[in-house]
Enzyme design. Structure first.
Site, PDB file in Angstrom:
ATOM      1  N   GLU A  34      24.909 118.834  55.047  1.00  0.00           N
ATOM      2  CA  GLU A  34      24.164 117.881  55.857  1.00  0.00           C
ATOM      3  C   GLU A  34      25.144 117.437  56.946  1.00  0.00           C
ATOM      4  OE1 GLU A  34      22.586 114.619  53.526  1.00  0.00           O
ATOM      5  OE2 GLU A  34      21.852 113.670  55.371  1.00  0.00           O
ATOM      6  N   ARG A 260      31.194 120.050  40.670  1.00  0.00           N
ATOM      7  CA  ARG A 260      31.856 119.578  41.883  1.00  0.00           C
ATOM      8  C   ARG A 260      33.363 119.624  41.675  1.00  0.00           C
ATOM      9  NH1 ARG A 260      28.349 116.446  45.115  1.00  0.00           N
ATOM     10  NH2 ARG A 260      30.026 115.418  46.237  1.00  0.00           N
ATOM     11  N   LYS A 270      31.493 111.652  51.175  1.00  0.00           N
ATOM     12  CA  LYS A 270      31.502 111.248  52.582  1.00  0.00           C
ATOM     13  C   LYS A 270      31.382 109.732  52.728  1.00  0.00           C
ATOM     14  CE  LYS A 270      28.916 115.137  53.491  1.00  0.00           C
ATOM     15  NZ  LYS A 270      27.683 115.708  53.960  1.00  0.00           N
TER      16      LYS A 270
HETATM   17  P1  ATP Z   1      29.175 114.065  49.771  1.00  0.00           P
HETATM   18  O1  ATP Z   1      28.944 113.593  48.383  1.00  0.00           O
HETATM   19  O2  ATP Z   1      30.594 114.208  50.137  1.00  0.00           O
HETATM   20  O3  ATP Z   1      28.368 113.345  50.799  1.00  0.00           O
HETATM   21  P2  ATP Z   1      27.207 116.071  49.802  1.00  0.00           P
HETATM   22  O4  ATP Z   1      26.932 116.852  48.581  1.00  0.00           O
HETATM   23  O5  ATP Z   1      26.227 115.035  50.162  1.00  0.00           O
HETATM   24  O6  ATP Z   1      28.673 115.555  49.733  1.00  0.00           O
HETATM   25  P3  ATP Z   1      26.469 118.108  51.609  1.00  0.00           P
HETATM   26  O7  ATP Z   1      26.725 118.201  53.050  1.00  0.00           O
HETATM   27  O8  ATP Z   1      25.073 117.906  51.165  1.00  0.00           O
HETATM   28  O9  ATP Z   1      27.396 116.968  51.065  1.00  0.00           O
HETATM   29  O10 ATP Z   1      27.118 119.327  50.828  1.00  0.00           O
HETATM   30  C1  ATP Z   1      26.958 120.661  51.196  1.00  0.00           C
HETATM   31  C2  ATP Z   1      27.240 121.517  49.997  1.00  0.00           C
HETATM   32  O11 ATP Z   1      28.546 121.269  49.504  1.00  0.00           O
HETATM   33  C3  ATP Z   1      26.286 121.241  48.854  1.00  0.00           C
HETATM   34  O12 ATP Z   1      25.832 122.465  48.344  1.00  0.00           O
HETATM   35  C4  ATP Z   1      27.107 120.495  47.845  1.00  0.00           C
HETATM   36  O13 ATP Z   1      26.661 120.766  46.558  1.00  0.00           O
HETATM   37  C5  ATP Z   1      28.517 121.029  48.122  1.00  0.00           C
HETATM   38  N1  ATP Z   1      29.530 120.047  47.759  1.00  0.00           N
HETATM   39  C6  ATP Z   1      29.657 118.782  48.208  1.00  0.00           C
HETATM   40  N2  ATP Z   1      30.676 118.153  47.616  1.00  0.00           N
HETATM   41  C7  ATP Z   1      31.246 119.040  46.767  1.00  0.00           C
HETATM   42  C8  ATP Z   1      32.349 118.993  45.848  1.00  0.00           C
HETATM   43  N3  ATP Z   1      33.081 117.891  45.696  1.00  0.00           N
HETATM   44  N4  ATP Z   1      32.636 120.103  45.144  1.00  0.00           N
HETATM   45  C9  ATP Z   1      31.915 121.227  45.298  1.00  0.00           C
HETATM   46  N5  ATP Z   1      30.870 121.338  46.135  1.00  0.00           N
HETATM   47  C10 ATP Z   1      30.521 120.268  46.863  1.00  0.00           C
HETATM   48 MG    MG Z   2      24.104 116.134  49.936  1.00  0.00          MG
END
Ligand code: ATP
Ligand code: MG
Length: 561
Positions: A34, A260, A270
């Site tokens: 995102e 994760r 984030k």
């Molecule tokens: P955040 O919690 O940091 O906002 P998010 O999951 O909302 O992260 P996205 O931009 O939606 O951020 O993530 C894009 C991809 O990265 C998704 O498929 C998510 O599952 C993966 N992802 C995000 N954080 C991690 C992590 N700590 N370890 C592994 N994969 C991750």
């Molecule tokens: Mg997300």
């Protein structure tokens, strides 16, 4: 890259292999960020997994922006994400946007309404979520659940045309208000929201929610394996429900979840990273203390080290936290191979060689030494380093009264100046506060290059810079951003575990002249005996400590224990 072999043994690869054995003909993955912030080390794990699976099975991996929430998303993030993925070493097959499918998604929403599988709810989100119930707590059907198809269609079209205020209505899937899985209790598909979208502008006042957009986007693009993190396990039945109930001309994608990546002494969300910036704890997304890819890059982390770390920890089925020291050890191993050696003095002490020769005009002679750029890799060649009778050494390298096991410079003691001469301390000058301001010594001209012809040994080799040639520099030393392994574990608030000494800026440092030239951003050097340092790409002559030569943190903790 050796991503291939590493991932070959993991459970995601096993699933894909089984799929291929039972009739699937191709493999396509995607990384779906995102665009509401910068990528962090956790995302690197996801990127590496997505690309590795595609590579391993001869498939492709796209970058797809999951840009369905206009309130938090910006073009600035889109550009940065593209750049960071490239920096990490991956090239997406295509760059795609969920927002390109808004029209198709809307058409499918009308289709579901037509099938009696979606309805317009006139209640606000608070009411809807209160009615959803919970585990062992029944859901309450909305009073609008049994609207007729024509009425729902009419309302949905008027929602799209902007007839209703924000949040006044929404479209919900009609699934099962008593489903054990909360995600299936008539989830919201669309909400009314007047907000400017970074790509579609003001064309829409209806925005799809994650679950309504994600699987369909995967299907449109031809994704076969939609890899995401464990928090989406409970969403999988909904992911499948939408795909099963739509007239998809495509092969159905399959969602697979892995753990994760979390690291000790830092946060990777984030929202939490944004809070660090908002609270002024760090300078921004690319502060070298941040676990963002921008921060790590500025800090001097080689992308190869991040990849090697992610490959080594593998793909896991349960959430766990990996130690920051483990990541740092990969950084150290990688830099030990690649980083040119240089000399820098961080806390300078003046050293005067009283018997250093002068030229015909009475000026101190300058001698140039050829010093290897990397003793581990002779093919990296040498550089010329100037040496004269006035030098800087580290304050730590001299002791007026040497404690036990202190083998560096002390009154009357002989040591080696790296690659140059053996010297013996003779006297010192104190400043008005009785601190050693200057050390005087003599050098032995017969030891040029650093070895005595009579074979006598010294116990210490020290780095140095020529005072007349040295360049002034600022050096930032970094420590853990959080003192606790799991920030916020004790009190619930990570801010309670912030390390107040996570950065120390030294402003009186001297570095050898070779460090004055341009270095590529992210190029990291080893300051001999001190650690690895990256030259900042914006502030001239600012160096960031990437990582020390040894794991000093572990040592410090052992001593404190
Ligand atoms: P955040 O919690 O940091 O906002 P998010 O999951 O909302 O992260 P996205 O931009 O939606 O951020 O993530 C894009 C991809 O990265 C998704 O498929 C998510 O599952 C993966 N992802 C995000 N954080 C991690 C992590 N700590 N370890 C592994 N994969 C991750
Ligand atoms: Mg997300």
């Amino acid at each position: 890259m050796s991503v291939r072999e590493q991932v070959a043994g993991d459970f995601i690869a096993d699933v894909v292999r089984a799929d291929l054995a039972s009739g699937r003909t191709r493999v396509q993955t995607r990384f779906p960020p995102e665009p509401n912030g910068f990528l962090h080390i956790g995302h690197a794990k996801a990127i590496i997994t997505d690309f590795a699976i595609a590579e391993q099975f001869g498939g492709t991996c796209n970058l797809r922006f999951d840009d369905t929430n206009p309130d938090t998303e910006e073009t600035e993030y889109v550009d940065a994400i593209v750049e960071d993925i490239r920096w990490l070493g991956f090239t997406p097959e295509r760059v795609l946007y969920a927002s390109d499918y808004f029209e198709q998604l809307y058409a499918w929403a009308e289709y579901l309404v037509g099938q009696g599988l979606a309805y317009v709810d006139d209640q606000d989100v608070e009411t809807i979520s209160a009615q959803r119930g919970g585990y062992g707590k029944p859901g309450i059907p909305s009073p609008y659940r049994d609207r007729s198809v024509p009425e729902n269609l009419d309302l949905l079209r008027r929602m799209r045309d902007g007839e209703f205020p924000d949040g006044s209505r929404c479209l919900r899937a009609k699934i099962d208000m008593q489903a054990e899985n909360m995600q299936l209790r008539d989830p919201v598909m669309y909400r009314i929201r007047r907000s400017h979208h970074h790509r579609t502008g003001d064309r829409w006042c209806l925005y799809p929610l994650y679950d309504w957009a994600h699987g369909q986007s995967d299907a449109i693009e031809g994704v076969t394996h939609s890899i995401c993190t464990l928090e989406f396990v409970s969403h999988r039945p909904l992911y499948d429900w939408f795909l099963e109930h739509l007239p998809l001309p495509y092969e159905k994608p399959q969602q697979l979840e892995f753990a994760r990546l979390e690291l000790t002494h830092t946060v990777t969300s984030k929202r939490r990273l944004l809070a660090l910036i908002a609270d002024g704890v760090v300078d921004g997304w690319d502060d070298p203390r941040m676990p963002t890819l921008r921060g790590l890059r500025r800090r001097g982390y080689p992308p190869a080290a991040i990849r090697a770390f992610c490959e080594a920890i593998g793909v896991n089925k349960t959430n766990s936290r990996h130690s920051l020291e483990e990541l740092e050890s990969y950084v150290r191993t990688s830099l030990n191979q690649t980083a040119p050696r240089r000399m820098a003095v961080l806390r300078p002490l003046r050293l005067v060689l009283d018997n250093w020769p002068k030229d015909a005009e009475g000026k101190p002679v300058v001698e140039w030494f050829e010093i290897p750029n990397n003793p581990e890799r002779p093919e990296e060649g040498t550089r010329r380093v100037p040496f004269t009778g006035e030098l800087y050494i580290e304050q730590d390298d001299y002791a007026e009264v040497p404690p036990p096991k202190f083998y560096r410079l002390a009154p009357g003691r002989e040591v080696r100046l790296r690659g140059a001469y053996l010297i013996t301390a003779t006297s010192r000058v104190l400043d008005t506060c009785e601190r050693v301001a200057e050390v005087h010594a003599t050098f032995d001209p017969a030891t040029r290059g650093g070895d005595a012809p009579d074979g006598r040994k010294v116990r210490s080799t020290m780095h140095w810079v020529s005072a007349a040639h040295a360049l002034k520099a600022h050096v930032a030393l970094y420590d853990r951003l959080f003192t606790a392994e799991v920030p916020g574990e004790r009190t619930g608030d990570p801010a309670d575990d912030l390390n107040p000494a996570s950065r120390e800026l030294l402003t009186e440092c001297f570095v050898e002249p070779a460090l004055g030239g341009p270095t590529a951003p992210g190029e990291t050097v080893q300051f001999e005996r001190l650690g690895y340092f990256a030259k900042d790409d914006r502030s001239p002559m600012l160096f960031h400590r990437t990582v020390g030569l040894r794991d000093e943190w572990a040592g410090l903790q052992k001593r404190q224990a």
